[in-house]
Design an enzyme around this catalytic site. Structure first.
Site, short mmCIF file in Angstrom:
data_model
loop_
_atom_site.label_atom_id
_atom_site.label_comp_id
_atom_site.label_asym_id
_atom_site.label_seq_id
_atom_site.Cartn_x
_atom_site.Cartn_y
_atom_site.Cartn_z
N CYS A 161 0.88 -1.24 -0.12
CA CYS A 161 0.08 -0.01 -0.06
C CYS A 161 1.06 1.40 0.01
O CYS A 161 0.15 2.44 -0.17
CB CYS A 161 -0.91 0.20 1.17
N ASN A 188 -10.14 -0.22 -0.08
CA ASN A 188 -8.59 -0.10 -0.13
C ASN A 188 -8.16 -0.66 -1.25
O ASN A 188 -8.20 -2.00 -1.70
CB ASN A 188 -8.00 -0.81 1.15
N HIS A 218 -3.29 7.54 2.05
CA HIS A 218 -3.71 5.83 1.77
C HIS A 218 -5.12 5.83 1.99
O HIS A 218 -5.38 5.79 3.26
CB HIS A 218 -2.85 4.98 2.29
#
Length: 327
Positions: free
Chosen positions: A121, A284, A254
């Site tokens: 990520c 996500n 993020h």
């Protein structure tokens, strides 16, 4: 003359198949697993995510986001001389040929260099940091930086603690050489001692998968470490840019969990009105989430030329990083 790198265009793409929490709850209920929209939203802030069709790869999403970023930059695609693609879900097992090389072929950019970056990520921040250094070295003028993921391929739909959190998508920027400052500072960090709390532990062995091919996550541990390291790296990168949080127009974090995003903003004394949050609409998307959210905010007019943006991410590895960018 000082040489800088500056974002000259942004782009993003989400596959058409949109799966709401209600849709997912019905799918899981058929397997005897209970969840609900309220349960998912209260823990993550996610209302929906997008899943790619079975014949769509990370490179396909990357190409569409990349094309939009190149178009927004005003460049001809032949001017792109480097592609850096951040992904944890490459087109091929083993990661080669690199997904970046496949994107290069699909875009028709035979003269550019191309490679993948794997920092989960945090991948986009890592890739942006590398692209910035490559431009400042004088070796490249226009770098296409992409985050692209098809996380739906590595989700265990019998594990409601992970399968409700992730989605597929891609985001991209074109980073160009400039006489004006753009990327003001970047910081990337890692600590392999925490590699076990977020991983896909399976391995290829003798033509089969040994171990689990799915995402495994210790949610409470990830949350605790994420909040801590994101604050620290944000302060580090602001210090490097000789700035404070008061100088930041927008925080583009993020897009993993709304509670982590809100906690980070609070620690940096940034009002929630300055946080770009798109996690509710796509979940996500790992390395894709920061450039995806950035593109959304650029295209809807929130982020304007001349404004200063703080981007930060944290992911498996354990990796984390941040960048301060003047648009």
């Amino acid at each position: 003359m000082n040489l800088y790198s500056k974002i000259s265009g942004t782009g993003s793409y989400l596959p058409p198949k949109r799966v709401t929490n209600h849709d997912l709850a019905q799918q899981l209920a058929a397997q005897g697993i209970e969840t609900s929209d309220e349960w998912i939203v209260s823990r993550s802030g996610i209302s929906a995510r997008h899943f790619a069709e079975d014949d769509v790869c990370a490179s396909d999403l990357a190409v569409l986001a990349g094309e939009r970023a190149i178009e927004a930059s005003g460049l001809d695609k032949s001017q792109i001389d480097l592609i850096i693609l951040a992904t944890s879900t490459p087109d091929h097992l083993g990661g080669f040929p690199s997904t970046a090389c496949i994107v290069q072929r699909k875009l028709g950019l035979g003269n550019s260099a191309a490679f993948d970056v794997q920092a989960v990520c945090s991948g986009f921040i890592y890739a942006l940091s590398i692209a910035d250094a490559m431009i400042k070295s004088g070796n490249h003028k226009h770098v296409l930086v992409i985050g692209a993921e098809v996380f739906s391929r590595i989700l265990d739909f019998k594990d409601r603690t992970t399968c409700v959190l992730f989605g597929d998508g891609a985001g991209a920027v074109v980073l160009s050489a400039s006489e004006e400052p753009g990327v003001l500072a970047t910081k990337i960090r890692a600590d392999g001692n925490y590699s076990h709390i977020l991983s896909v532990p399976g391995k290829a062995a003798g033509g089969a998968i040994a171990g689990s091919p799915y995402v495994h996550m210790d949610g409470p541990a990830v949350f605790k470490i994420a909040v801590s390291v994101l604050e620290k790296v944000a302060l580090e990168v602001l210090s490097s840019a000789q700035m404070t949080s008061a100088d930041i127009d927008w925080l583009v974090p993020h897009q993993a969990n709304i509670r982590i995003m809100q906690s980070t903003a609070k620690k940096l004394h940034l009002p929630l009105e300055k946080v770009v949050a798109t996690v509710d609409q796509h979940g996500n998307t790992s390395a894709a989430s920061i450039p995806l959210a950035l593109d959304v905010a650029v295209r809807d007019g929130r982020i304007k030329l001349g404004q200063t943006v703080l981007m930060e991410g944290v992911g498996g590895g354990f990796t984390w990083g941040a960048a301060v960018v003047r648009m």
